[in-house]
Enzyme design. Structure first.
Site, short mmCIF file in Angstrom:
data_model
loop_
_atom_site.label_atom_id
_atom_site.label_comp_id
_atom_site.label_asym_id
_atom_site.label_seq_id
_atom_site.Cartn_x
_atom_site.Cartn_y
_atom_site.Cartn_z
CG ASN A 42 12.30 4.59 -11.64
OD1 ASN A 42 11.16 4.15 -11.44
ND2 ASN A 42 12.55 5.51 -12.55
CD1 TRP B 82 -5.38 -7.86 -20.56
CD2 TRP B 82 -3.22 -7.42 -20.93
NE1 TRP B 82 -5.18 -6.51 -20.35
CE2 TRP B 82 -3.86 -6.22 -20.57
CE3 TRP B 82 -1.85 -7.38 -21.22
CZ2 TRP B 82 -3.20 -5.00 -20.48
CZ3 TRP B 82 -1.19 -6.17 -21.14
CH2 TRP B 82 -1.86 -5.00 -20.77
CD1 TRP C 137 3.34 -2.38 -10.98
CD2 TRP C 137 3.61 -3.32 -13.00
NE1 TRP C 137 4.40 -3.25 -10.91
CE2 TRP C 137 4.59 -3.85 -12.14
CE3 TRP C 137 3.58 -3.76 -14.32
CZ2 TRP C 137 5.53 -4.78 -12.55
CZ3 TRP C 137 4.52 -4.70 -14.74
CH2 TRP C 137 5.49 -5.19 -13.86
CD1 TRP D 245 -2.38 -3.35 -16.71
CD2 TRP D 245 -2.12 -3.04 -14.52
NE1 TRP D 245 -3.54 -2.76 -16.24
CE2 TRP D 245 -3.40 -2.55 -14.90
CE3 TRP D 245 -1.75 -2.95 -13.18
CZ2 TRP D 245 -4.30 -1.99 -13.98
CZ3 TRP D 245 -2.64 -2.39 -12.27
CH2 TRP D 245 -3.89 -1.91 -12.68
CD GLU E 200 11.95 11.24 -10.67
OE1 GLU E 200 11.24 10.23 -10.50
OE2 GLU E 200 12.02 11.83 -11.76
CD1 TRP F 285 7.91 12.05 -11.44
CD2 TRP F 285 5.98 11.05 -12.01
NE1 TRP F 285 7.69 12.26 -12.79
CE2 TRP F 285 6.52 11.66 -13.17
CE3 TRP F 285 4.77 10.36 -12.12
CZ2 TRP F 285 5.88 11.60 -14.41
CZ3 TRP F 285 4.14 10.30 -13.36
CH2 TRP F 285 4.70 10.92 -14.48
C1 LIG Z 1 6.57 -0.84 -12.33
C2 LIG Z 1 6.96 0.11 -11.21
C3 LIG Z 1 6.51 -0.12 -9.92
C4 LIG Z 1 6.85 0.77 -8.90
N1 LIG Z 1 6.40 0.50 -7.61
C5 LIG Z 1 6.70 1.37 -6.61
C6 LIG Z 1 6.26 1.13 -5.29
O1 LIG Z 1 5.54 0.17 -4.99
N2 LIG Z 1 6.64 2.00 -4.31
C7 LIG Z 1 7.40 3.10 -4.59
O2 LIG Z 1 7.73 3.86 -3.66
N3 LIG Z 1 7.81 3.37 -5.84
C8 LIG Z 1 7.50 2.54 -6.85
N4 LIG Z 1 7.95 2.80 -8.13
C9 LIG Z 1 8.59 4.10 -8.39
C10 LIG Z 1 10.12 4.13 -8.29
O3 LIG Z 1 10.68 3.06 -8.99
C11 LIG Z 1 10.64 4.11 -6.85
O4 LIG Z 1 9.95 5.06 -6.08
C12 LIG Z 1 12.13 4.43 -6.82
O5 LIG Z 1 12.84 3.48 -7.56
C13 LIG Z 1 12.61 4.44 -5.39
O6 LIG Z 1 14.00 4.59 -5.35
P1 LIG Z 1 14.64 5.84 -4.62
O7 LIG Z 1 14.04 6.02 -3.28
O8 LIG Z 1 16.11 5.67 -4.68
O9 LIG Z 1 14.19 7.04 -5.57
P2 LIG Z 1 14.78 8.50 -5.75
O10 LIG Z 1 15.19 8.64 -7.17
O11 LIG Z 1 15.78 8.83 -4.72
O12 LIG Z 1 13.49 9.42 -5.56
C14 LIG Z 1 13.09 9.96 -4.29
C15 LIG Z 1 11.69 9.51 -3.97
O13 LIG Z 1 10.77 9.97 -4.95
C16 LIG Z 1 9.73 9.01 -5.12
N5 LIG Z 1 9.73 8.53 -6.51
C17 LIG Z 1 10.79 8.48 -7.35
N6 LIG Z 1 10.39 8.03 -8.57
C18 LIG Z 1 9.07 7.78 -8.47
C19 LIG Z 1 8.07 7.29 -9.37
N7 LIG Z 1 8.36 7.00 -10.65
N8 LIG Z 1 6.80 7.15 -8.93
C20 LIG Z 1 6.48 7.46 -7.66
N9 LIG Z 1 7.38 7.94 -6.76
C21 LIG Z 1 8.64 8.09 -7.15
C22 LIG Z 1 10.02 7.85 -4.18
O14 LIG Z 1 9.27 8.03 -3.02
C23 LIG Z 1 11.51 8.01 -3.94
O15 LIG Z 1 11.93 7.47 -2.70
C24 LIG Z 1 7.63 1.92 -9.17
C25 LIG Z 1 8.08 2.13 -10.48
C26 LIG Z 1 7.76 1.24 -11.50
C27 LIG Z 1 8.25 1.51 -12.88
#
Ligand SMILES: Cc1cc2nc3c(=O)[nH]c(=O)nc-3n(C[C@H](O)[C@H](O)[C@H](O)COP(=O)(O)OP(=O)(O)OC[C@H]3O[C@@H](n4cnc5c(N)ncnc54)[C@H](O)[C@@H]3O)c2cc1C
Length: 476
Positions: A340, A305, A381, A358, A274, A277
């Site tokens: 997420n 759209w 997005w 989007w 993650e 990602w």
């Molecule tokens: C439509 C949409 C918009 C999003 N916008 C953002 C945003 O603006 N900023 C953001 O940080 N994340 C974004 N995310 C990704 C993700 O939802 C969040 O990073 C995550 O929910 C953060 O929660 P956490 O720290 O508990 O994640 P954890 O599950 O604890 O993961 C650890 C870290 O991994 C990274 N991570 C995890 N999943 C993703 C992912 N899918 N993409 C990129 N990095 C990820 C984050 O930095 C996160 O803090 C978005 C996802 C979607 C579907």
């Protein structure tokens, strides 16, 4: 040792594992500086929730600097030139930012300062791997996540080990033109700002507390719990990463150290994936700077759209009549964060059921998320809409009812954010419109009054989305 050296802080508001501070501290008396950049970040000025976060982050790091954090507002080029004049600093240190605007701004400032005889040192303070370090065997950029991570990143040199918190000598003389924190006016004049701070503890220490707690209590269940929005199954470190209260290298190494136990291998692997990602999002932004506004898959330039202002408003307010969508949008409004899985659902609902571009979703998230990050937000997005690289296929349209029933089976998440549905039995918590009149009445729910009726028909809108998609299928 008293030569003044400037550290220009941006998205790196911490003292430990901060390369710019670490190396500057070896050279002289450090002047830590934050500039509220009014030269504007392209079209992406810091959103309201992020500004709230920033305000409290600056307050917290100022304590660490014994009140010597220097705040300015303006065009960074002008501010830094003046600051160098005022203090006689001969060197400036910063950690890199990766948005297209920041890259252009920093390159230009570096060139100008160097031509004036000022030394400029820049470092990687916010990524595990620099985007230009990872490429396919033929030298081109990866487009798909798994090979990017497994072949590209994991076969490259490992991320640098985190640096310790340095002993600092701080520059303590008066500097003209400084601002106080309130003068930066980062906090919106709206009670909403208090909801954000009630929910979060914003500091470098708080980020570490979360990381320790996550690795000791939650990592073992991460694989399953991370998809259940009612649980505290994830780390919630994203806003701390975005503002740099913690670095990805600290998380990478600390979680491996703590997760190096029998039985935790898969959970640790998923968590690190993650984190990767996030790296992939930055990688995509670096290699495709247009990702913030342009469809990576250009077929989508012809996508039909629709923009329905009323429906967009209902989505923003969490008033669509679909409980999991509304709970997500209200979580966002109340906390500046959204789980997420629910981000994916509300995204799919906006883009595929409502057929809204989007861009509208990305903009709203940009303003309301405390972790709003141009790389992750834009890439995610595009992923949701199906027009990104390695995106969810367009024809995979999440059904908010079945997704709600699967990931929030007892409705705990929905009830947390939609108290008006608290007394509805679990059987109807994701489909209140199917509840018999007597059940609704007993639960105190009046559809269309205390809670909205569904604003659209899931079956029809799914069909319309598939037709819209087939209209662009063969065009490019
Ligand atoms: C439509 C949409 C918009 C999003 N916008 C953002 C945003 O603006 N900023 C953001 O940080 N994340 C974004 N995310 C990704 C993700 O939802 C969040 O990073 C995550 O929910 C953060 O929660 P956490 O720290 O508990 O994640 P954890 O599950 O604890 O993961 C650890 C870290 O991994 C990274 N991570 C995890 N999943 C993703 C992912 N899918 N993409 C990129 N990095 C990820 C984050 O930095 C996160 O803090 C978005 C996802 C979607 C579907």
């Amino acid at each position: 040792m008293t030569t003044p050296v400037i550290v220009w802080l941006r998205h790196d508001l911490r003292l430990a594992d901060n390369p710019a501070i670490f190396y500057a501290a070896q050279q002289g008396a450090v002047i830590p500086v934050f500039i509220d950049d009014t030269s504007q970040l392209g079209n992406w000025n810091t959103g309201a929730a992020s500004r709230c976060w920033l305000h409290h982050s600056l307050e917290s790091i100022n304590h660490e600097f014994e009140g010597q954090l220097r705040l300015f507002k303006g065009n960074p080029q002008d501010v830094l030139t003046q600051l160098i004049k005022d203090t006689g600093a001969q060197a400036i240190y910063w950690n890199r930012c990766y948005t297209p605007h920041a890259i252009a701004r920093d390159s230009s400032i570096k060139q100008t300062l160097k031509s004036q005889g000022v030394e400029v040192f820049s470092y990687n303070g916010s990524l595990l791997w620099e985007p230009w370090q990872v490429s396919k065997a033929d030298g081109t950029a990866y487009k798909v996540f798994t090979p990017f991570y497994r072949k590209g990143c994991l076969n490259a040199a490992p991320p640098a080990e985190p640096l310790s918190r340095p002993k600092l000598t701080l520059f303590s003389e008066q500097i003209p033109y400084q601002h106080s924190l309130p003068e930066l006016e980062l906090l919106p004049d709206h009670p909403w700002k208090n909801q954000i701070t009630d929910h979060w503890d914003i500091s470098e220490d708080a980020a570490w507390r979360l990381l320790r707690q996550f690795t000791s209590e939650r990592l073992s269940d991460y694989q399953d719990a991370r998809d259940i929005p009612s649980l505290e199954g994830t780390s919630t470190l994203s806003p701390y990463l975005q503002w740099g209260q913690i670095s990805p290298r600290q998380i990478w190494y600390y979680s491996q150290q703590q997760g190096n136990k029998p039985g935790l291998e898969d959970a640790l692997d998923t968590f690190l994936k993650e984190l990767a990602w996030r790296e992939f999002s930055y990688y995509q932004l670096y290699h495709n700077p247009g990702i913030t506004t342009e469809n990576l898959n250009q077929r989508f330039n012809r996508f039909p759209w629709k923009h329905e202002a009323e429906q967009y408003h209902q989505w923003q307010q969490g008033c669509t009549g679909f409980p999991i969508i509304d709970a997500g949008m209200r979580e966002l409004w109340q906390t500046g964060y959204m789980h997420n899985r629910v981000r994916m659902l509300v995204g799919s609902f906006l883009v595929k059921n409502q057929l809204q571009h989007w861009h509208y979703g990305a903009r709203w998230f940009w303003d309301t998320l405390v972790d709003a990050d141009l790389a992750s937000n834009s890439a995610s997005w595009q992923w949701v809409a199906g027009c990104g690289t390695d995106a969810a296929p367009y024809f995979r349209i999440f059904n908010p009812v079945t997704q709600g029933q699967k990931f929030d089976p007892d409705g705990s998440y929905v009830r947390r954010y939609l108290p008006e549905l608290t007394d509805l039995p679990n059987r109807y918590i994701h489909t209140p419109w199917e509840a018999p009149a007597a059940v609704l009445s007993k639960a105190g729910v009046v559809l269309g009054s205390t809670y909205p009726l569904p604003i659209l028909d899931l079956k029809e809108t799914r069909q319309a989305a598939l037709e819209a998609f087939s209209s662009i299928k063969e065009t490019v």
